[in-house]
Motif scaffolding. Structure first.
Motif, PDB file in Angstrom:
ATOM      1  N   ALA A 190       1.020  -1.225  -0.146  1.00 39.55           N
ATOM      2  CA  ALA A 190       0.105   0.155  -0.066  1.00 39.55           C
ATOM      3  C   ALA A 190       0.783   1.300   0.076  1.00 39.55           C
ATOM      4  CB  ALA A 190      -0.857  -0.041   1.314  1.00 39.55           C
ATOM      5  N   TYR A 191       2.175   1.037   0.408  1.00 35.14           N
ATOM      6  CA  TYR A 191       3.065   2.254   0.422  1.00 35.14           C
ATOM      7  C   TYR A 191       3.925   2.426  -0.656  1.00 35.14           C
ATOM      8  CZ  TYR A 191       1.308   2.140   5.229  1.00 35.14           C
ATOM      9  OH  TYR A 191       0.466   2.178   6.074  1.00 35.14           O
ATOM     10  N   GLN A 192       3.790   1.480  -1.614  1.00 35.65           N
ATOM     11  CA  GLN A 192       4.665   1.696  -3.116  1.00 35.65           C
ATOM     12  C   GLN A 192       3.845   2.619  -4.000  1.00 35.65           C
ATOM     13  OE1 GLN A 192       5.690  -2.541  -3.973  1.00 35.65           O
ATOM     14  NE2 GLN A 192       7.808  -1.745  -3.671  1.00 35.65           N
ATOM     15  N   PRO A 193       4.689   3.012  -4.880  1.00 38.39           N
ATOM     16  CA  PRO A 193       3.936   3.918  -5.904  1.00 38.39           C
ATOM     17  C   PRO A 193       3.409   2.785  -6.784  1.00 38.39           C
ATOM     18  CG  PRO A 193       6.507   3.834  -6.271  1.00 38.39           C
ATOM     19  CD  PRO A 193       5.938   3.388  -4.861  1.00 38.39           C
ATOM     20  N   ALA A 194       2.188   3.213  -7.661  1.00 37.57           N
ATOM     21  CA  ALA A 194       1.450   2.192  -8.407  1.00 37.57           C
ATOM     22  C   ALA A 194       2.665   1.591  -9.402  1.00 37.57           C
ATOM     23  CB  ALA A 194       0.814   2.993  -9.474  1.00 37.57           C
ATOM     24  N   GLN A 195       2.512   0.224  -9.727  1.00 38.51           N
ATOM     25  CA  GLN A 195       3.547  -0.580 -10.539  1.00 38.51           C
ATOM     26  C   GLN A 195       3.215  -0.481 -11.996  1.00 38.51           C
ATOM     27  OE1 GLN A 195       5.947  -2.722  -8.675  1.00 38.51           O
ATOM     28  NE2 GLN A 195       5.557  -0.983  -7.182  1.00 38.51           N
ATOM     29  N   LEU A 196       4.286  -0.527 -12.882  1.00 36.12           N
ATOM     30  CA  LEU A 196       4.117  -0.418 -14.096  1.00 36.12           C
ATOM     31  C   LEU A 196       3.833  -1.665 -14.745  1.00 36.12           C
ATOM     32  CD1 LEU A 196       8.023   1.156 -14.773  1.00 36.12           C
ATOM     33  CD2 LEU A 196       5.711   2.267 -14.856  1.00 36.12           C
ATOM     34  N   ASP A 197       2.801  -1.368 -15.713  1.00 33.18           N
ATOM     35  CA  ASP A 197       2.405  -2.807 -16.360  1.00 33.18           C
ATOM     36  C   ASP A 197       3.279  -3.111 -17.531  1.00 33.18           C
ATOM     37  OD1 ASP A 197       2.226  -0.973 -18.782  1.00 33.18           O
ATOM     38  OD2 ASP A 197      -0.091  -0.623 -18.297  1.00 33.18           O
ATOM     39  N   ASP A 198       3.192  -4.126 -18.049  1.00 32.15           N
ATOM     40  CA  ASP A 198       4.204  -4.631 -19.223  1.00 32.15           C
ATOM     41  C   ASP A 198       4.364  -3.778 -20.083  1.00 32.15           C
ATOM     42  OD1 ASP A 198       4.429  -7.154 -17.664  1.00 32.15           O
ATOM     43  OD2 ASP A 198       2.961  -8.078 -18.750  1.00 32.15           O
ATOM     44  N   ASP A 199       3.586  -2.980 -20.897  1.00 36.27           N
ATOM     45  CA  ASP A 199       3.965  -2.037 -21.795  1.00 36.27           C
ATOM     46  C   ASP A 199       4.558  -0.988 -21.269  1.00 36.27           C
ATOM     47  OD1 ASP A 199       2.290  -3.570 -23.638  1.00 36.27           O
ATOM     48  OD2 ASP A 199       0.539  -2.331 -23.407  1.00 36.27           O
TER      49      ASP A 199
END
Length: 155
Positions: A90-99
Motif C-alpha cells: 500500500a506504500y509503494q507507488p503504482a506498479q508499471l504494467d508490461d507495456d
C-alpha cells in the motif's frame, strides 16, 4: 521526517484503534525496519526514496519467505507472510504494467546506446539496469526489471 513514514505512523495508530492485530503487527515490523535503517552506520533521516527502498526490500523478504513456507507445506505461515507483504504494498507507488515497463527499458537502452555510441549488448546490462532502475524509482520489482532488460538485450 519523511512524509511516507508519517503516513505509516498514522496508519499504525488507526489500525491500533480499530484493533486490527495483523495490520498493526505488519506496520510495527515495517517501522522497525525503517528505524534500523536510520540507525545503521551513521544516524540519518530517511528520505521518501530511502523509505521506498526499505519497503521494497521488506516486500521481497516476505515473498521469498512465503515461497519457502509453501514449499515446506506450511501454507498458514506463507499466507501470513503474503498478508504482511500486501500491507506493505500500500506504500509503494503504482506498479508499471508490461507495456510501460517495455517503454522504460527501451528508453534506458537508447540512453546507454547514446552514451556509448553503439547498441548495448549483454556486457552493458549493468549500465542499462542502472538507468532503468533509476527511471523506475520503485514502480517495478528488480527481478521483473532485470528480466525485461535481458529479453530486450538478447532479442
Amino acid at each position: 521526517m519523511s512524509e511516507l513514514k508519517n503516513q505509516m505512523r498514522s496508519d499504525l495508530k488507526d489500525s491500533m484503534k480499530a484493533k486490527d492485530k495483523p495490520r498493526t503487527a505488519a506496520l510495527r515490523m515495517l517501522l522497525a525496519a525503517l528505524q534500523e535503517e536510520e540507525t545503521k552506520g551513521s544516524k540519518h533521516e530517511l528520505t521518501d526514496a530511502d523509505v521506498l527502498a526499505v519497503v521494497a526490500r521488506e516486500i521481497k523478504k516476505r515473498r521469498e519467505s512465503a515461497e519457502v513456507y509453501a514449499d515446506a507445506g506450511r501454507q498458514e505461515l506463507a499466507d501470513s507472510e503474503l498478508a504482511e507483504a500486501e500491507v506493505f504494498e500500500a506504500y509503494q507507488p503504482a506498479q508499471l504494467d508490461d507495456d510501460e515497463l517495455g517503454e522504460l527499458v527501451d528508453a534506458a537502452v537508447a540512453a546507454v546506446a547514446e552514451e556509448t555510441g553503439e547498441a548495448p549488448t549483454m556486457k552493458q546490462m549493468g549500465q542499462v539496469m542502472k538507468k532503468a532502475k533509476a527511471d523506475a524509482a520503485g514502480r517495478a520489482d528488480g527481478k521483473r526489471l532485470s528480466e525485461a532488460v535481458k529479453a530486450r538485450l538478447q532479442g
